[in-house]
Design an enzyme around this catalytic site. Structure first.
Site, PDB file in Angstrom:
ATOM      1  N   GLU A  62       0.864  -1.194   0.000  1.00 20.52           N
ATOM      2  CA  GLU A  62       0.000   0.000   0.000  1.00 20.52           C
ATOM      3  C   GLU A  62       0.891   1.231   0.000  1.00 20.52           C
ATOM      4  OE1 GLU A  62      -2.714  -0.356   3.293  1.00 20.52           O
ATOM      5  OE2 GLU A  62      -3.550  -2.249   2.523  1.00 20.52           O
ATOM      6  N   ASP A 107       9.008 -16.255  -0.006  1.00 18.16           N
ATOM      7  CA  ASP A 107      10.255 -17.025   0.123  1.00 18.16           C
ATOM      8  C   ASP A 107      10.511 -17.840  -1.148  1.00 18.16           C
ATOM      9  OD1 ASP A 107      10.961 -16.161   2.658  1.00 18.16           O
ATOM     10  OD2 ASP A 107       9.960 -17.815   3.682  1.00 18.16           O
ATOM     11  N   ARG A 158      10.940 -15.329  -4.468  1.00 20.49           N
ATOM     12  CA  ARG A 158      12.206 -14.588  -4.638  1.00 20.49           C
ATOM     13  C   ARG A 158      13.210 -15.388  -5.461  1.00 20.49           C
ATOM     14  NH1 ARG A 158      11.409 -12.856   1.274  1.00 20.49           N
ATOM     15  NH2 ARG A 158      10.219 -10.971   0.855  1.00 20.49           N
ATOM     16  N   GLY A 168      29.805   1.895 -25.175  1.00 19.29           N
ATOM     17  CA  GLY A 168      30.101   3.320 -25.342  1.00 19.29           C
ATOM     18  C   GLY A 168      28.822   4.108 -25.597  1.00 19.29           C
ATOM     19  N   GLU A 185       9.502  -7.448  -4.237  1.00 18.27           N
ATOM     20  CA  GLU A 185       9.522  -8.697  -3.439  1.00 18.27           C
ATOM     21  C   GLU A 185      10.542  -8.618  -2.305  1.00 18.27           C
ATOM     22  OE1 GLU A 185       8.837 -12.419  -5.195  1.00 18.27           O
ATOM     23  OE2 GLU A 185       7.415 -11.621  -6.651  1.00 18.27           O
ATOM     24  N   THR A 228      12.928  -5.231  -0.666  1.00 18.78           N
ATOM     25  CA  THR A 228      14.108  -4.505  -1.165  1.00 18.78           C
ATOM     26  C   THR A 228      15.365  -5.225  -0.679  1.00 18.78           C
ATOM     27  OG1 THR A 228      14.361  -3.086   0.779  1.00 18.78           O
ATOM     28  CG2 THR A 228      12.869  -2.288  -0.957  1.00 18.78           C
TER      29      THR A 228
HETATM   30  C1  LIG Z   1       7.454  -2.346 -10.636  1.00 21.93           C
HETATM   31  C2  LIG Z   1       6.955  -2.741  -9.282  1.00 21.93           C
HETATM   32  C3  LIG Z   1       6.079  -3.824  -9.171  1.00 21.93           C
HETATM   33  C4  LIG Z   1       5.581  -4.196  -7.927  1.00 21.93           C
HETATM   34  N1  LIG Z   1       4.663  -5.213  -7.850  1.00 21.93           N
HETATM   35  C5  LIG Z   1       4.071  -5.469  -6.654  1.00 21.93           C
HETATM   36  C6  LIG Z   1       2.991  -6.431  -6.582  1.00 21.93           C
HETATM   37  O1  LIG Z   1       2.632  -7.080  -7.581  1.00 21.93           O
HETATM   38  N2  LIG Z   1       2.374  -6.610  -5.400  1.00 21.93           N
HETATM   39  C7  LIG Z   1       2.729  -5.930  -4.269  1.00 21.93           C
HETATM   40  O2  LIG Z   1       2.118  -6.131  -3.228  1.00 21.93           O
HETATM   41  N3  LIG Z   1       3.760  -5.011  -4.308  1.00 21.93           N
HETATM   42  C8  LIG Z   1       4.419  -4.777  -5.472  1.00 21.93           C
HETATM   43  N4  LIG Z   1       5.424  -3.841  -5.538  1.00 21.93           N
HETATM   44  C9  LIG Z   1       5.779  -3.097  -4.319  1.00 21.93           C
HETATM   45  C10 LIG Z   1       7.153  -3.447  -3.794  1.00 21.93           C
HETATM   46  O3  LIG Z   1       7.153  -4.714  -3.190  1.00 21.93           O
HETATM   47  C11 LIG Z   1       7.571  -2.311  -2.851  1.00 21.93           C
HETATM   48  O4  LIG Z   1       7.852  -1.191  -3.687  1.00 21.93           O
HETATM   49  C12 LIG Z   1       8.768  -2.659  -2.000  1.00 21.93           C
HETATM   50  O5  LIG Z   1       8.433  -3.639  -1.052  1.00 21.93           O
HETATM   51  C13 LIG Z   1       9.321  -1.423  -1.278  1.00 21.93           C
HETATM   52  O6  LIG Z   1       8.317  -0.707  -0.652  1.00 21.93           O
HETATM   53  P1  LIG Z   1       8.220   0.891  -0.880  1.00 21.93           P
HETATM   54  O7  LIG Z   1       8.246   1.132  -2.348  1.00 21.93           O
HETATM   55  O8  LIG Z   1       7.081   1.380  -0.107  1.00 21.93           O
HETATM   56  O9  LIG Z   1       9.588   1.450  -0.293  1.00 21.93           O
HETATM   57  P2  LIG Z   1       9.855   1.801   1.253  1.00 21.93           P
HETATM   58  O10 LIG Z   1       9.475   0.646   2.098  1.00 21.93           O
HETATM   59  O11 LIG Z   1       9.274   3.126   1.555  1.00 21.93           O
HETATM   60  O12 LIG Z   1      11.443   1.907   1.260  1.00 21.93           O
HETATM   61  C14 LIG Z   1      12.138   3.084   0.866  1.00 21.93           C
HETATM   62  C15 LIG Z   1      13.635   2.815   1.099  1.00 21.93           C
HETATM   63  O13 LIG Z   1      13.863   2.611   2.505  1.00 21.93           O
HETATM   64  C16 LIG Z   1      14.517   1.384   2.712  1.00 21.93           C
HETATM   65  N5  LIG Z   1      14.070   0.765   3.938  1.00 21.93           N
HETATM   66  C17 LIG Z   1      12.792   0.641   4.400  1.00 21.93           C
HETATM   67  N6  LIG Z   1      12.771  -0.007   5.571  1.00 21.93           N
HETATM   68  C18 LIG Z   1      14.065  -0.317   5.861  1.00 21.93           C
HETATM   69  C19 LIG Z   1      14.707  -0.994   6.920  1.00 21.93           C
HETATM   70  N7  LIG Z   1      14.002  -1.532   7.945  1.00 21.93           N
HETATM   71  N8  LIG Z   1      16.036  -1.130   6.886  1.00 21.93           N
HETATM   72  C20 LIG Z   1      16.772  -0.613   5.869  1.00 21.93           C
HETATM   73  N9  LIG Z   1      16.219   0.037   4.825  1.00 21.93           N
HETATM   74  C21 LIG Z   1      14.882   0.177   4.820  1.00 21.93           C
HETATM   75  C22 LIG Z   1      14.106   0.526   1.499  1.00 21.93           C
HETATM   76  O14 LIG Z   1      15.023  -0.544   1.288  1.00 21.93           O
HETATM   77  C23 LIG Z   1      14.122   1.559   0.399  1.00 21.93           C
HETATM   78  O15 LIG Z   1      15.438   1.735  -0.066  1.00 21.93           O
HETATM   79  C24 LIG Z   1       5.984  -3.490  -6.765  1.00 21.93           C
HETATM   80  C25 LIG Z   1       6.885  -2.425  -6.878  1.00 21.93           C
HETATM   81  C26 LIG Z   1       7.359  -2.055  -8.112  1.00 21.93           C
HETATM   82  C27 LIG Z   1       8.296  -0.890  -8.214  1.00 21.93           C
END
Ligand SMILES: Cc1cc2nc3c(=O)[nH]c(=O)nc-3n(C[C@H](O)[C@H](O)[C@H](O)COP(=O)(O)OP(=O)(O)OC[C@H]3O[C@@H](n4cnc5c(N)ncnc54)[C@H](O)[C@@H]3O)c2cc1C
Length: 382
Positions: free
Chosen positions: A128, A239, A242, A339, A363, A365
């Site tokens: 979300e 799990d 990934r 290049g 899935e 980060t």
């Molecule tokens: C093209 C695309 C397709 C996707 N498809 C799906 C889908 O089909 N279904 C679904 O449910 N989701 C989907 N997602 C969502 C995706 O799983 C999330 O974008 C991802 O989990 C990261 O969440 P966020 O974007 O809110 O980033 P955030 O959670 O806001 O993170 C922002 C940054 O903070 C870092 N961060 C956050 N918490 C921590 C921590 N505890 N320690 C260290 N670093 C942290 C993150 O690594 C990141 O670099 C998709 C995303 C994209 C871009």
């Protein structure tokens, strides 16, 4: 390739068939799919026609009952040509896992047989706007009302949204304990709607949309698993999934390396092919070495997925992290080796670079997954 030692004759045959599709149908369309952010329809139809869209589904549901390594080989070979096209089967497979584990047989049959036989597409709706990495913080609610649930809320970043036939939706069923449950919501259900396609850096042919639930009524038999079991089911599915995201990253890196290797043989500077220069050869060696390590780790994780080993969580997080970092590095190096030609739309490597980036994000980060890995390391000593 040395990876062949882990493959059976059946695996090699699947790889040969998908590579043929990739070279004849998927690769020729990849640039247009990317440029126009067009759904990779030809790739999807070709995989379905070949019976290789979701080969892991059980024979009883019309699938091949193939192992996790077979799924990896399919995803890897498709991603080598077009990462967008590899995402449709990837996410459909992800959704199928909780359904196979915990859905009522009629529901699994209704959702999964059409995927196996006709290419029905599924979507996984967990994230979300304010709950990405912290997925347990979702706010979408499902309130029981007699023999139905009423689902209200919204999801962000949902792959396949708009083209999928069924949505596996995570919603809070018990606000006090924050218990989360999973539900299948069918595409035509009243109150379900979609945002516009996100205009993304990469995997542009894979539709990513917000999904909105305005008092969507879902029959109780479309709950997957017991009430409150949804978060565990989702994490367990991730799990396994990934591992195929790692395979996607391996395929992307292989596509970039192949293209760059071909280019440096034909591109001449200082009176010789640039591939004759030691600096270029060392880069190619480094790319190939890292790529093969990523592939081997991915295949090792696939074996854990197949065996449902207790160390799957470690292996799948490690494979996804390592392979996606390798894909990023290899695609950047491929652009470098081309290049100026690598920096323009005329070659596929700039697309591969953009596509590779997302494998470090979705899935879980790579920061979150490094946290998962560290937790396991520390648990060993603590
Ligand atoms: C093209 C695309 C397709 C996707 N498809 C799906 C889908 O089909 N279904 C679904 O449910 N989701 C989907 N997602 C969502 C995706 O799983 C999330 O974008 C991802 O989990 C990261 O969440 P966020 O974007 O809110 O980033 P955030 O959670 O806001 O993170 C922002 C940054 O903070 C870092 N961060 C956050 N918490 C921590 C921590 N505890 N320690 C260290 N670093 C942290 C993150 O690594 C990141 O670099 C998709 C995303 C994209 C871009």
């Amino acid at each position: 390739m040395p990876a062949d030692t882990t493959l059976t004759e059946e695996h090699r045959e699947v790889r040969r068939r998908v590579r043929h599709l990739a070279e004849t149908v998927i690769a020729p369309a990849a640039a247009v799919v990317d440029r126009d952010a067009a759904f990779p329809r030809a790739a999807h139809e070709a995989l379905v026609a070949e019976g290789l869209y979701v080969p892991h589904l059980p024979v009883a549901l019309g699938g091949l009952g193939a192992d996790a390594l077979t799924s990896c080989l399919v995803i890897e070979e498709v991603a080598r040509a077009c990462a967008s096209a590899s995402l449709t089967p990837n996410v459909t497979r992800l959704v199928s896992l909780p359904l196979l584990a915990a859905a009522q047989p009629d529901l699994a049959e209704r959702c999964l047989r059409p995927a196996a036989t006709d290419g029905a597409i599924l979507a996984f709706a967990l994230s979300e706007e304010d709950a990405g990495s912290d997925a347990a913080a979702i706010r979408t609610r499902a309130v029981r009302d007699a023999d139905e649930y009423v689902v209200t809320g919204s999801k962000r970043w949902i792959t396949n949204a708009g083209v999928a036939d069924h949505y596996l939706v995570a919603a809070v069923t018990e606000p006090e304990t924050r218990a989360i449950s999973l539900f299948v919501v069918d595409r035509d259900t009243e109150g379900l709607s979609f945002g516009p396609c996100e205009d993304k850096l990469g995997v542009r042919g894979s539709p990513t949309r917000s999904v909105f639930f305005d008092e969507v009524r879902v029959p109780a038999e479309q709950r997957v698993g017991a009430e409150g079991e949804g978060y565990r089911l989702a994490l367990e599915a991730l799990d396994h999934s990934r591992v195929t995201i790692a395979a996607q990253a391996v395929g992307l890196a292989q596509g970039a390396l192949d293209y760059a290797a071909g280019y440096v043989c034909s591109r001449r500077q200082f009176g010789q092919a640039v591939g004759a220069f030691q600096g270029v050869r060392f880069m190619l060696a480094e790319m190939a070495m890292r790529l093969e390590a990523a592939r081997q780790l991915t295949y090792a994780a696939a074996a854990r997925s197949e065996a449902r080993s207790s160390d799957l969580r470690f292996f799948s997080a490690a494979a996804k992290c390592f392979a996606s970092d390798v894909a990023m590095r290899v695609t950047v190096d491929a652009v470098q080796l081309l290049g100026g030609h690598g920096y323009t739309r005329g070659s596929p490597v700039e697309r591969m670079l953009r596509d590779a980036k997302v494998t470090q994000i979705y899935e879980g980060t790579n920061e979150i997954l490094r946290g998962v890995l560290a937790k396991q390391v520390l648990a060993e000593v603590g």
